[in-house]
Design an enzyme around this catalytic site. Sequence first.
Site, PDB file in Angstrom:
ATOM      1  N   LEU A  72      43.413  50.720  39.679  1.00  0.00           N
ATOM      2  CA  LEU A  72      44.823  51.061  39.855  1.00  0.00           C
ATOM      3  C   LEU A  72      45.773  49.969  39.377  1.00  0.00           C
ATOM      4  O   LEU A  72      46.976  50.021  39.614  1.00  0.00           O
ATOM      5  CB  LEU A  72      45.080  51.431  41.318  1.00  0.00           C
ATOM      6  CG  LEU A  72      44.130  52.528  41.857  1.00  0.00           C
ATOM      7  CD1 LEU A  72      44.394  52.795  43.327  1.00  0.00           C
ATOM      8  CD2 LEU A  72      44.213  53.805  41.057  1.00  0.00           C
ATOM      9  N   HIS A 106      48.000  47.843  36.697  1.00  0.00           N
ATOM     10  CA  HIS A 106      48.772  48.111  35.493  1.00  0.00           C
ATOM     11  C   HIS A 106      48.378  47.132  34.382  1.00  0.00           C
ATOM     12  O   HIS A 106      48.120  45.961  34.661  1.00  0.00           O
ATOM     13  CB  HIS A 106      50.271  47.921  35.767  1.00  0.00           C
ATOM     14  CG  HIS A 106      50.810  48.866  36.781  1.00  0.00           C
ATOM     15  ND1 HIS A 106      50.667  48.644  38.142  1.00  0.00           N
ATOM     16  CD2 HIS A 106      51.477  50.044  36.662  1.00  0.00           C
ATOM     17  CE1 HIS A 106      51.245  49.646  38.796  1.00  0.00           C
ATOM     18  NE2 HIS A 106      51.730  50.502  37.936  1.00  0.00           N
ATOM     19  N   MET A 117      46.137  40.013  40.924  1.00  0.00           N
ATOM     20  CA  MET A 117      44.785  40.520  40.631  1.00  0.00           C
ATOM     21  C   MET A 117      44.192  39.833  39.413  1.00  0.00           C
ATOM     22  O   MET A 117      42.981  39.606  39.337  1.00  0.00           O
ATOM     23  CB  MET A 117      44.824  42.042  40.410  1.00  0.00           C
ATOM     24  CG  MET A 117      45.174  42.853  41.650  1.00  0.00           C
ATOM     25  SD  MET A 117      44.318  42.332  43.176  1.00  0.00           S
ATOM     26  CE  MET A 117      42.593  42.489  42.711  1.00  0.00           C
ATOM     27  N   ASP A 139      25.548  32.597  37.307  1.00  0.00           N
ATOM     28  CA  ASP A 139      24.566  33.063  36.321  1.00  0.00           C
ATOM     29  C   ASP A 139      23.818  31.889  35.697  1.00  0.00           C
ATOM     30  O   ASP A 139      22.604  31.954  35.490  1.00  0.00           O
ATOM     31  CB  ASP A 139      25.289  33.858  35.224  1.00  0.00           C
ATOM     32  CG  ASP A 139      24.354  34.362  34.132  1.00  0.00           C
ATOM     33  OD1 ASP A 139      23.254  34.846  34.468  1.00  0.00           O
ATOM     34  OD2 ASP A 139      24.722  34.290  32.952  1.00  0.00           O
TER      35      ASP A 139
END
Lengths: 154, 154, 154, 154, 154, 154
Positions: free
Chosen positions: A74, A76, A110, A125
Site C-alpha cells: 500500500l 506510494h 517505510m 546472508d
Amino acid sequence: MALTHVNEKGEAHMVDVGEKPPTKRKATASGVVRMQKSTLDLIVQGGLAKGDALAVARVSGIMAAKKTPDLIPLCHPLPISSVKIDFATTENSVKIIATVATTAPTGVEMEALTAVSVAALSLYDMIKAVDRSAIIEQILLEEKSGGKSGHYVR
Amino acid sequence: MALTHVNEKGEAHMVDVGEKPPTKRKATASGVVRMQKSTLDLIVQGGLAKGDALAVARVSGIMAAKKTPDLIPLCHPLPISSVKIDFATTENSVKIIATVATTAPTGVEMEALTAVSVAALSLYDMIKAVDRSAIIEQILLEEKSGGKSGHYVR
Amino acid sequence: MALTHVNEKGEAHMVDVGEKPPTKRKATASGVVRMQKSTLDLIVQGGLAKGDALAVARVSGIMAAKKTPDLIPLCHPLPISSVKIDFATTENSVKIIATVATTAPTGVEMEALTAVSVAALSLYDMIKAVDRSAIIEQILLEEKSGGKSGHYVR
Amino acid sequence: MALTHVNEKGEAHMVDVGEKPPTKRKATASGVVRMQKSTLDLIVQGGLAKGDALAVARVSGIMAAKKTPDLIPLCHPLPISSVKIDFATTENSVKIIATVATTAPTGVEMEALTAVSVAALSLYDMIKAVDRSAIIEQILLEEKSGGKSGHYVR
Amino acid sequence: MALTHVNEKGEAHMVDVGEKPPTKRKATASGVVRMQKSTLDLIVQGGLAKGDALAVARVSGIMAAKKTPDLIPLCHPLPISSVKIDFATTENSVKIIATVATTAPTGVEMEALTAVSVAALSLYDMIKAVDRSAIIEQILLEEKSGGKSGHYVR
Amino acid sequence: MALTHVNEKGEAHMVDVGEKPPTKRKATASGVVRMQKSTLDLIVQGGLAKGDALAVARVSGIMAAKKTPDLIPLCHPLPISSVKIDFATTENSVKIIATVATTAPTGVEMEALTAVSVAALSLYDMIKAVDRSAIIEQILLEEKSGGKSGHYVR
C-alpha cells in the site's frame, strides 16, 4: 480510531494523497544485527570495514529503499532524493542507520525502514554460514520530519 | 574461519553451488511486531483477523520470498516450492512465522527471513499512522533442514 | 577533486538532490554493435528492418531506461517524459542512439546509456547463435542539456 | 542461415529449449571503461580499490546477472549457480571480467555480458561528474563452455 | 489519423509528455471473471468474502497498478496518488472495478486497466483447480477525467 | 470442494509442489482486443503488421510471461522453456494466442494467460488515443497438457 489503509468494510486500499501538496520529508530508521564477537571480527577490524561485506549490505539497503513500493503493497511510489546508510558497531553487533529524503505528498518512513531491513538481511546472508544464530532486532523509526504530523523523534 | 561470500581479497561474489546436487530443503523464520494493545485491537479481535490487514501482510511476505534474489545481492535464484506465513498474537504483538521449501543446491533461510521481514514492514506500514513507535524485533531463523549442514533447530 | 557518490570515508550513498529544483533535462547516448556483414544482412535489408529483431531491441532499450534506478545502485528514480531509440547501420555494424528526457532535479545520462546498453545486449542476444564474436563498443554520452552543468556536446 | 529468435515470418519468440537436457555451462565476458588517468586515481590506488566504488560496481553487476531475463526480452530464466566479477586496471581504464555458471538447457553468455555492462554503467555513473567523456567499450564474450556448440574461446 | 506511439516510419517510442503540465487525473476500469456458481460460493457467501481470496486479488491489483510502466513498454512512470479496487458479484461472476488517481502530465487509464487485469488473473489462479473454464471478459475503461481530452464516460 | 490456495481457515499460501516431480507442461491461452475497423487498419494491412505495434505487444507478452510469479501472488517461479505469441485478425479485432512450455512440478496456465493479458493491454495502450472504447475480452485457457490433471482442451 481506525487504520488508514483499510476502509470501513476492512478492505485495503492505497490511501489517497492527491490533495496533499508535495513537501520536504526526511526519515531515519535503525536496526541491529546481533552476532558472535568472532563473527563481527570477520567483517570489521578496529572500526574499519574488512573487504566488501559492509559495502554489499549498504548497496543492498540503498537499492531496497527504491524498491519499497514494489515490496510494501500500500506504499506510494516516491521520488527519493537521497539515501544514506551508516553502520555503528559494538563488540558483538552492527547497528544500521538509514536516512531517506524526498519532496512528496507522503513520507519516507517505510523507505528508511525497508533500507535498514534489507541491509540487515544482506549482512545476515554473508555471515550465516559461520553464525546461523545471529538475530536482527530493534528495527524502528528514529526520527521523521515534514508533513502534517510534524517532527517526530523517538 | 572466513566469510564464504567474499574471497581472500575481501571481494564479494555469488558462491558457486554448481557442484552441489539439488536436495529438499526447508527453513522456518520468525519475527515480531510489537505495538500498543489498542493498535493490535484494530487488527485482530478474539484471535480473528479484522479486515484485510493480516492478509495484506501475508501476501506481501509470500511475494517477498520470491523476490529474495532481487533484494539480497549474493543470493541464488531458487525454484521455491511452497511458502506459508502464519501469525500468532499476544496482547501487544504479532509474531510472524514463515516457512519456505525448495528442491535446490542451496537453502531457503534467506527466503524465509525475507518473507518475515517484509510481512513485518507491511504490518508496520498499516499501523504507523496510529502507532509510529511500533518495533520490529527478533527476526531469526527458527529451523532449517536439508543440505550438507543438516538439521538446525534454534 | 573527489567522487560525488562516496563520502570522505569512501562510503557510497545516493547523492542528495533535494535542494535542486526540477528542470527540463535531456540526454543522448550511443553505442555500436559490430558484427559480420552477413549477420547484418539477416536483420536489415536496404536500410529496412527485416522482421522483429530491431523492434525487440528498441523495446528492450525503452523498457531498460525505466529500469535504470533498479539497475544502477546510486541512481535516483526519475519521471521520464520521453524515450526514443534510433538505429543507423553501416555495412557491418548497427549504431544505437537513445534520447531520454525528464523534468527533474537530476539528469538522464544514465537512462540514455542504459537504454543503449540493453538494446545492444538484446541485439547481440538475437545474433549470437550465428555470430558469437560480435562486439558491443563505443557506448558514450553524445550530448546532454539542462541542469547546473549546462549543455554538453561530445 | 537465419536468426534463431525469429520465425520464418520474422516474428520474435522465446526459442524452445524444452528438448535440451540441463548441462553445466559457464561463460566469461569482459568490457572496458576508459577514463582519464586522474579519474582512475580517484577509484584505485596502487592497484587497490579506494572506498566503495568498485564494490558498488561489482554488486550491481552480480545483481544484473540475475535480472538478465527481465532485461533481455527473449532470454530464458536460468538457475544461476555462481557469478564472479573481477577488475583489472591499466593506467587509464578499468577492465571488467564477469564469469557466470549454471546447470541449464541453455547458456549464460547473456548473463555474463549483462553483468559486465551494468557494472560498467555503475562505474560510469560514479565518475560521470568528474569525467563525463569516459567511454564503455569492447564488451565481448571471452569464453564459453558447455552445451551443444561446445567450447568457445575468443 | 495515426497511432501516437509510433513515428511515421512505424517505429515505437515513448511519447514526449515533457511539454504537458502535471494535472489531476483519475481513471476507472472494470473487468469480469465469469465462473460456475459453485465456484463463486467458495469465494463469497451472502455478499461477504470468505477467507483471503478476494484480498489476495485486491492486493495483486493494487501492486500491479504500480508495475504498469514495467509491464507496458511505452507507458510513462507516474506518481500514483491512490488505488482502490472493489468487487461486485452476480451469481456466477465477480466484477472488478479499479480506480487510480495521479497528478501527472499523462493519464492513468493503463494503470487502472492493469490493476483490473492482474486482479482478475489472480482470482483465476485461485479458482483454476476447481474451474479451469472460467473466463476473464469485458476489460474496459469506464471513465476518465483530467488532461486535454477531458472527461470520458463510457 | 475447496480452494487449493487457501487453508481451512481461509488463509492464503503458496501450495506445496515439493512432492510433485518436474514433468513437461504446455499451456495455450487466448484473448481478444475488439476495436473499430478504422483502428485495426492503423495496425494491420492485408493481414500484415504495419510498423512496430504488434511487435511491441508481442515482446511485452513474452516478457510478462516471465514476470508471472512477480504479478500473481501465489504462483510458483518456473523455468519457462518457450513462449510464442501469435496474432489473428478479424475485421475489427485482434486475437492474441500465447503458448508457454516448461519442465516443472506445476503448470504454465497462468504464464500463458498473463502473456495474453499484458499483450492485450499493450495493444490497447497504443490505440487508446484513437479508440478509447476498445475492449479486451474472452481471456481464457485454450488447452493445457502435462501434469496429474492431464490434457485439457476447451
